[in-house]
Design an enzyme around this catalytic site. Structure first.
Site, PDB file in Angstrom:
ATOM      1  N   ASP A  13       0.991  -1.073  -0.125  1.00 46.13           N
ATOM      2  CA  ASP A  13      -0.459   0.194   0.270  1.00 46.13           C
ATOM      3  C   ASP A  13       0.806   1.428  -0.115  1.00 46.13           C
ATOM      4  OD1 ASP A  13      -2.077  -1.389   0.133  1.00 46.13           O
ATOM      5  OD2 ASP A  13      -2.015  -1.777   2.432  1.00 46.13           O
ATOM      6  N   GLU A  14       2.323   1.078  -1.084  1.00 50.14           N
ATOM      7  CA  GLU A  14       2.885   2.144  -0.517  1.00 50.14           C
ATOM      8  C   GLU A  14       2.491   3.608  -1.712  1.00 50.14           C
ATOM      9  OE1 GLU A  14       3.977  -0.555  -1.319  1.00 50.14           O
ATOM     10  OE2 GLU A  14       5.281  -1.113   0.676  1.00 50.14           O
ATOM     11  N   LYS A  16       2.082   1.836  -5.199  1.00 46.82           N
ATOM     12  CA  LYS A  16       2.831   1.448  -6.439  1.00 46.82           C
ATOM     13  C   LYS A  16       1.850   2.045  -7.806  1.00 46.82           C
ATOM     14  CE  LYS A  16       2.005  -2.384  -4.471  1.00 46.82           C
ATOM     15  NZ  LYS A  16       1.963  -2.032  -2.609  1.00 46.82           N
ATOM     16  N   GLY A  17       0.699   1.651  -7.425  1.00 45.01           N
ATOM     17  CA  GLY A  17      -0.710   1.959  -8.663  1.00 45.01           C
ATOM     18  C   GLY A  17      -0.603   3.234  -9.182  1.00 45.01           C
ATOM     19  N   GLY A  40      -4.053  -4.744  -4.081  1.00 45.19           N
ATOM     20  CA  GLY A  40      -5.454  -3.622  -4.395  1.00 45.19           C
ATOM     21  C   GLY A  40      -4.235  -2.312  -4.611  1.00 45.19           C
ATOM     22  N   HIS A  41      -4.944  -1.560  -5.544  1.00 46.51           N
ATOM     23  CA  HIS A  41      -3.826  -0.402  -6.045  1.00 46.51           C
ATOM     24  C   HIS A  41      -4.854  -0.004  -6.848  1.00 46.51           C
ATOM     25  CE1 HIS A  41       0.083  -3.759  -7.045  1.00 46.51           C
ATOM     26  NE2 HIS A  41      -0.460  -3.357  -5.928  1.00 46.51           N
ATOM     27  N   GLN A 223       2.098  -6.067  -3.306  1.00 50.33           N
ATOM     28  CA  GLN A 223       2.468  -6.004  -1.882  1.00 50.33           C
ATOM     29  C   GLN A 223       3.535  -5.719  -1.609  1.00 50.33           C
ATOM     30  OE1 GLN A 223       1.460  -9.572  -3.517  1.00 50.33           O
ATOM     31  NE2 GLN A 223      -0.663  -8.706  -2.534  1.00 50.33           N
ATOM     32  N   GLY A 307     -11.131  -2.977   3.647  1.00 49.04           N
ATOM     33  CA  GLY A 307     -11.547  -1.527   3.695  1.00 49.04           C
ATOM     34  C   GLY A 307     -10.323  -2.052   5.548  1.00 49.04           C
ATOM     35  N   ASP A 338       1.902  14.967   1.308  1.00 44.15           N
ATOM     36  CA  ASP A 338       1.283  15.830   1.627  1.00 44.15           C
ATOM     37  C   ASP A 338       0.440  15.758   2.560  1.00 44.15           C
ATOM     38  OD1 ASP A 338      -0.108  14.161   0.016  1.00 44.15           O
ATOM     39  OD2 ASP A 338      -2.103  14.322   0.281  1.00 44.15           O
ATOM     40  N   VAL A 419       2.394  14.232  -3.922  1.00 42.27           N
ATOM     41  CA  VAL A 419       2.224  15.305  -3.264  1.00 42.27           C
ATOM     42  C   VAL A 419       0.283  14.919  -3.293  1.00 42.27           C
ATOM     43  CG1 VAL A 419       3.838  16.055  -3.124  1.00 42.27           C
ATOM     44  CG2 VAL A 419       2.020  17.066  -4.841  1.00 42.27           C
TER      45      VAL A 419
HETATM   46  P1  GDP Z   1      -0.850   0.034  -3.958  1.00 42.71           P
HETATM   47  O1  GDP Z   1      -1.195  -1.054  -2.572  1.00 42.71           O
HETATM   48  O2  GDP Z   1       0.658   0.531  -3.652  1.00 42.71           O
HETATM   49  O3  GDP Z   1      -1.570   0.846  -4.939  1.00 42.71           O
HETATM   50  O4  GDP Z   1      -1.226   1.483  -2.536  1.00 42.71           O
HETATM   51  P2  GDP Z   1      -3.092   1.341  -2.503  1.00 42.71           P
HETATM   52  O5  GDP Z   1      -3.625   1.967  -3.846  1.00 42.71           O
HETATM   53  O6  GDP Z   1      -3.986   0.114  -2.045  1.00 42.71           O
HETATM   54  O7  GDP Z   1      -2.734   2.539  -0.995  1.00 42.71           O
HETATM   55  C1  GDP Z   1      -2.045   3.436  -1.444  1.00 42.71           C
HETATM   56  C2  GDP Z   1      -3.306   5.182  -1.567  1.00 42.71           C
HETATM   57  O8  GDP Z   1      -2.739   5.750  -1.368  1.00 42.71           O
HETATM   58  C3  GDP Z   1      -4.322   5.085  -2.535  1.00 42.71           C
HETATM   59  O9  GDP Z   1      -5.707   5.048  -1.778  1.00 42.71           O
HETATM   60  C4  GDP Z   1      -3.703   5.878  -2.879  1.00 42.71           C
HETATM   61  O10 GDP Z   1      -4.870   7.013  -3.694  1.00 42.71           O
HETATM   62  C5  GDP Z   1      -3.179   7.365  -2.180  1.00 42.71           C
HETATM   63  N1  GDP Z   1      -2.133   8.374  -2.126  1.00 42.71           N
HETATM   64  C6  GDP Z   1      -1.419   7.424  -3.220  1.00 42.71           C
HETATM   65  N2  GDP Z   1      -0.031   8.274  -3.541  1.00 42.71           N
HETATM   66  C7  GDP Z   1      -0.532   9.883  -2.986  1.00 42.71           C
HETATM   67  C8  GDP Z   1      -0.633  10.959  -2.450  1.00 42.71           C
HETATM   68  O11 GDP Z   1       0.425  11.421  -2.558  1.00 42.71           O
HETATM   69  N3  GDP Z   1      -1.001  11.643  -1.282  1.00 42.71           N
HETATM   70  C9  GDP Z   1      -2.574  10.893  -0.573  1.00 42.71           C
HETATM   71  N4  GDP Z   1      -2.893  11.815  -0.364  1.00 42.71           N
HETATM   72  N5  GDP Z   1      -2.807  10.016  -1.498  1.00 42.71           N
HETATM   73  C10 GDP Z   1      -1.885   9.404  -1.525  1.00 42.71           C
HETATM   74  P1  IMO Z   2      -0.751  -4.365  -2.357  1.00 41.35           P
HETATM   75  O1  IMO Z   2      -0.801  -4.763  -3.514  1.00 41.35           O
HETATM   76  C1  IMO Z   2      -0.657  -4.844   1.823  1.00 41.35           C
HETATM   77  C2  IMO Z   2      -1.119  -8.526   3.971  1.00 41.35           C
HETATM   78  C3  IMO Z   2      -1.736  -9.057   4.602  1.00 41.35           C
HETATM   79  C4  IMO Z   2      -1.638 -10.415   5.220  1.00 41.35           C
HETATM   80  C5  IMO Z   2      -0.309 -10.618   5.088  1.00 41.35           C
HETATM   81  C6  IMO Z   2      -0.124 -12.059   4.573  1.00 41.35           C
HETATM   82  O2  IMO Z   2      -1.913  -3.140  -1.888  1.00 41.35           O
HETATM   83  O3  IMO Z   2       0.552  -3.346  -1.750  1.00 41.35           O
HETATM   84  P2  IMO Z   2      -2.425 -12.420   1.989  1.00 41.35           P
HETATM   85  O4  IMO Z   2      -4.168 -12.799   2.139  1.00 41.35           O
HETATM   86  O5  IMO Z   2      -1.919 -12.071   1.000  1.00 41.35           O
HETATM   87  O6  IMO Z   2      -1.592 -14.100   2.802  1.00 41.35           O
HETATM   88  O7  IMO Z   2      -2.021 -12.336   3.388  1.00 41.35           O
HETATM   89  O8  IMO Z   2       0.139  -9.270   3.496  1.00 41.35           O
HETATM   90  N1  IMO Z   2      -1.284  -8.155   2.575  1.00 41.35           N
HETATM   91  C7  IMO Z   2      -0.809  -6.854   2.470  1.00 41.35           C
HETATM   92  N2  IMO Z   2      -1.202  -5.407   2.741  1.00 41.35           N
HETATM   93  N3  IMO Z   2      -1.016  -4.340   0.689  1.00 41.35           N
HETATM   94  C8  IMO Z   2      -0.910  -5.329   0.027  1.00 41.35           C
HETATM   95  O9  IMO Z   2      -1.035  -5.573  -1.658  1.00 41.35           O
HETATM   96  C9  IMO Z   2      -0.983  -6.776   0.542  1.00 41.35           C
HETATM   97  N4  IMO Z   2      -1.203  -7.790  -0.347  1.00 41.35           N
HETATM   98  C10 IMO Z   2      -1.581  -8.979   1.370  1.00 41.35           C
HETATM   99  O10 IMO Z   2      -3.001  -8.091   5.345  1.00 41.35           O
HETATM  100  O11 IMO Z   2      -1.328  -9.304   6.343  1.00 41.35           O
HETATM  101 MG    MG Z   3      -3.183  -1.934  -1.403  1.00 36.53          MG
END
Ligand code: GDP
Ligand code: IMO
Ligand code: MG
Length: 430
Positions: A13-14, A16-17, A40-41, A223, A307, A338, A419
């Site tokens: 959840d950094e 990446k998407g 979830g990207h 991940q 969620g 930000d 940002v």
């Molecule tokens: P991923 O799994 O690495 O693709 O990341 P996620 O999409 O699961 O979670 C990142 C969350 O941060 C999402 O809700 C993005 O819309 C949000 N996001 C990404 N970059 C920024 C940013 O620079 N600022 C803010 N406020 N939100 C961001």
């Molecule tokens: P993205 O690509 C954050 C975590 C789960 C759990 C562990 C094992 O959006 O960054 P699993 O269902 O893979 O066997 O769960 O890994 N996990 C993630 N946490 N972002 C993800 O993907 C994740 N995919 C799995 O919460 O701790």
């Molecule tokens: Mg994610």
């Protein structure tokens, strides 16, 4: 540079998407190489928010071909739902734009049921999986009895599926969990087979041929480094190779492509984790609420797939430096800068302390993190809203100093900073 790899440096959840979406504008192929719909990207384009679980985030641009590599585990129902969601949003997904490896493994309801039952049986020691069947599907892969995409073509597919479902029912019985219905699964798979056949391909051949012809391939990690099956916070990890080198077996690309690859590590400007496991820089109470948000905004720290509220903390530089090494990162992309606006003093973990000793490298990787206490450097924060800034020079001096400290600690440069969640809320450091 024909190959660029985007990988998460933390626990997923950094962002990446949205970073893949940024680079995909100039890519010919965007490919996922690991995981499944546990990912979830999010990508925000104007008023539209796309939440992608299986299809690479590059699909939103008109040009790139999206590839689901052999290293993935794919739930056909989730994939068809995602194709439908994209169609509704005006993005055409057809076999010219989406290619699925014949060797990617299938996730069935049996895997999902087992994932949930195994988690329940772990009780207090649960991993906090996403419940998507990821672990059981990779278990079948490693046991050499899994079903692969190409098996959808074979005459004995349903026989093989029946054996796996019967076997899962036996295990579910032992775990005291409800049985699953074979007839329903067979009916569903008859539909999936018809829908997915046109997409199945030798994606290794297609990706390698494209690279040989000078096309640009962008690999989208799912991940993050600390969830890697070998190098993460085991056993609180996922079941795949999430790190950058997973691209080679996970897409079927030869290792020589690594020679001039760009390896971009996406790092949130603070730390988050969803699910169980150690988190040395975790914070609680008011500061946690400040970093997590209340859930009102789509970018607040609540899981894109489940969620669940994400745990939050200060950026951990020890783990970041570890991610640089394990992935061979050539650069960093820092997201959500930000969110730090308005915090008076920022903390950056620069080392750990244990038994009176200060260390900056973990002796046995990140598995026993609960034994370590973070050592922080304090840095002044900034008050200004940075979300409208597009030039590096316009960032507040304190923000530039924070980014410089991260780069120094990591030993690689920061190339981009985001940002805000919207596609263009990016500041380039060049
Ligand atoms: P991923 O799994 O690495 O693709 O990341 P996620 O999409 O699961 O979670 C990142 C969350 O941060 C999402 O809700 C993005 O819309 C949000 N996001 C990404 N970059 C920024 C940013 O620079 N600022 C803010 N406020 N939100 C961001
Ligand atoms: P993205 O690509 C954050 C975590 C789960 C759990 C562990 C094992 O959006 O960054 P699993 O269902 O893979 O066997 O769960 O890994 N996990 C993630 N946490 N972002 C993800 O993907 C994740 N995919 C799995 O919460 O701790
Ligand atoms: Mg994610």
């Amino acid at each position: 540079m024909p190959l660029q790899i985007i990988v998460g440096t933390q626990w997923g959840d950094e962002g990446k998407g949205r970073i893949v979406d940024w680079f995909a504008a100039n890519s010919d192929i965007v490919a996922r190489y690991n995981g499944g719909d546990n990912a979830g990207h999010s990508v925000t384009v104007g008023s539209k928010l796309f939440k992608l679980h299986l299809i690479p985030s590059g699909i939103i641009h008109p040009k790139p071909v999206a590839v689901l590599g052999n290293g993935m585990v794919i739930n056909p129902r989730s994939l068809l739902d995602e194709i439908e969601m994209l169609h509704k949003a005006g993005i055409q997904v057809n076999p010219d734009r989406l290619r699925i490896s014949h060797a990617a493994h299938l996730i069935t309801p049996a895997h999902q049921a087992l994932d949930k039952a195994q988690e329940a049986a772990r009780g207090k020691g649960s991993i906090g999986t996403t419940g998507r069947g990821i672990g059981p599907a990779y278990t079948d892969k490693a046991s050499r009895r899994g079903l692969r995409m190409a098996d959808l073509l074979s005459a004995d597919f349903f026989e093989h599926l029946s054996v796996l479902v019967d076997d899962a029912n036996q295990q579910l019985g032992l775990l005291g969990a409800p049985q699953i219905n074979l007839i329903n699964i067979i009916e569903a798979y008859q539909h999936f087979r018809k829908m997915l056949l046109p997409y199945i391909a030798d994606t290794s051949l297609e990706v390698c041929s494209a690279m040989a012809a000078g096309q640009r391939v962008l690999a989208e990690g799912a991940q993050g480094t600390l969830l890697d099956i070998d190098h993460g916070t085991y056993p609180f990890v996922t079941s795949s190779t999430t790190i950058a080198s997973g691209v080679f077996p996970g897409l079927g690309i030869g290792i020589s492509a690594a020679n001039d690859a760009e390896v971009s590590g996406v790092c949130k400007s603070f730390q988050t984790r969803v699910g169980s496991g150690p988190f040395p820089t975790e914070v609680f109470d008011e500061l946690a609420l400040r970093l997590r948000g209340t859930g009102e905004n789509p970018w607040d720290e609540y899981g894109t797939t489940t969620g669940r509220a994400r745990r939050v903390g200060w950026l951990d530089g020890v783990l970041l430096r570890y991610a640089v090494r394990i992935n061979g990162l050539t650069e960093l992309v820092i997201t959500k800068l930000d969110i730090l606006s308005g915090i008076e003093t920022l903390k950056l973990c620069i080392a750990y302390r244990k038994g009176g000793k200060t260390i900056s490298d973990l002796p046995f990787g990140p598995s026993n993190l609960e034994d370590y206490e973070p050592v922080y450097q304090e840095l002044p924060g900034w008050l200004e809203d940075v979300s409208a800034i597009r030039q590096w020079a316009d960032l507040p001096q304190a923000a530039k100093d924070y980014l410089d400290s991260i780069a120094r600690l990591a030993g690689v440069p920061v190339r981009l900073v985001s940002v805000g969640p919207e596609r263009n809320q990016i500041v380039s450091n060049s």
